[in-house]
Design a protein around this motif. Structure first.
Motif: not given
Length: 338
Positions: A139-151, A287-293
């Motif tokens: 779960a701690a990795a979700v935020e940094f991956l959400a940056i790319g998912a959002h882009a 929406v990006d956090f949810d997609h990554v998770a």
């Protein structure tokens, strides 16, 4: 509670701090479990962050467990959560448009206010997302991956689009992974043979090594002179960003994932001739956090390969200082707090 404090550039220590008290209405008290170390944290430690006041508790890639809820909060005690570290005002033009990620008065945990390299933290309940089965380490990795998912979501690129991600650091790799999940045809460009080797051998990406040949030549050869339909720059390097315009195909899109302090200069005739779309991408949305998770739960993200280094809260001053300079083999480091 124990907290890692960056008292000034290069001065990182563990100190005893007064633990947060009872959460106010709409907030929750969270026991921190894991914290990812971001490039921003290294910059803060090195004194390279332009808008930071010391001393500062860093840490914005966070998972934890709710231990007390304020009035009006429906998260149960014991709920494992992912923390969205972007605290928005809820009233400005961006917030009214549903874009709190670029709030006019945004405060990011660990940057504008103290973050989560500590044992407990108060967070607005609207910034806490149930982990829904993810381990707290994942779960701690979700935020940094959400940056790319959002882009990637911002790019509106169609499946199959020829895509170039410039920069094979953690944000670039996350962008490349979520571009591939979106069905894009992804190539990574970087100056580091080591990072490109990791991207190719461990993650299966096509790569272009700009340390051996000019990037413009590599792009021309890879695309038969046409350029890439979608280009993402995740380097944080001014020269790279300015060069990226030339890598975009006619009718294509350039997404600036990273941020540079300098002015960006480009040829307007070339920009118009190609009818390019230029997009800025900042932070991420729910929406990006949810997609990554969901992608992590589905096994689409090889977190075991991305998290290369681990430490504890007590060892963070020593390890973070070392990793700020010893980058070989380092992709993502995570602190276990709880």
């Amino acid at each position: 509670m124990k907290a890692v404090i960056c008292r000034s550039p290069g001065d990182l220590v563990v100190e005893d701090r007064l633990a947060p008290g009872t959460p106010p209405p709409g907030w929750a008290l969270v026991a921190v479990s894991h914290v990812g170390i971001c490039g921003t944290d290294y910059h803060i430690f090195e004194g390279k962050h332009p808008f930071l006041a010391y001393p500062r508790i860093m840490g914005h890639e966070v998972s934890g467990t709710v231990i007390e809820a304020g009035e009006g909060v429906d998260l149960p005690v014991g709920e494992p959560v992912i923390i969205n570290p972007y605290l928005a005002c809820g009233k400005c033009s961006a917030c009214r448009l549903g874009k709190p990620n670029c709030c006019v008065r945004i405060e990011v945990l660990g940057v504008h206010r103290d973050g989560a390299m500590c044992e407990r933290i108060l967070v607005p309940a609207q910034n806490l997302y149930p982990a829904n089965g993810l381990s707290l380490a994942d779960a701690a990795a979700v935020e940094f991956l959400a940056i790319g998912a959002h882009a990637v979501r911002r790019s509106l690129a169609d499946p199959g689009a020829r895509t170039l991600v410039i920069g094979a650091g953690p944000i670039g790799l996350g962008t490349a992974l979520f571009a591939r999940i979106a069905g894009l045809d992804v190539t990574l460009l970087d100056m580091s043979a080591e990072r490109l080797g990791f991207a190719a051998s461990e993650l299966g990406f096509a790569t272009l090594d700009a340390s051996r040949q000019p990037a413009t030549d590599l792009v021309r050869e890879a695309t038969n002179g046409e350029g890439f339909d979608a280009v993402f720059d995740a380097t944080g390097n001014t020269q790279s960003v300015q060069s990226a315009f030339a890598h975009v195909a006619h009718g294509g899109t350039l997404v600036l994932v990273s941020v540079v302090k300098d002015d960006i200069v480009f040829s307007d005739p070339e920009f118009h001739k190609r009818e390019m779309t230029l997009i800025g991408s900042r932070n991420a949305l729910r929406v990006d956090f949810d997609h990554v998770a969901a992608s992590i739960r589905d096994g689409a993200v090889p977190l075991a390969k991305l998290v290369t280094h681990r430490t504890t809260l007590g060892d963070t001053p020593r390890d973070l200082a070392r990793w700020a300079h010893e980058k070989s083999g380092l992709i993502k480091a995570v602190i276990q707090v709880g």
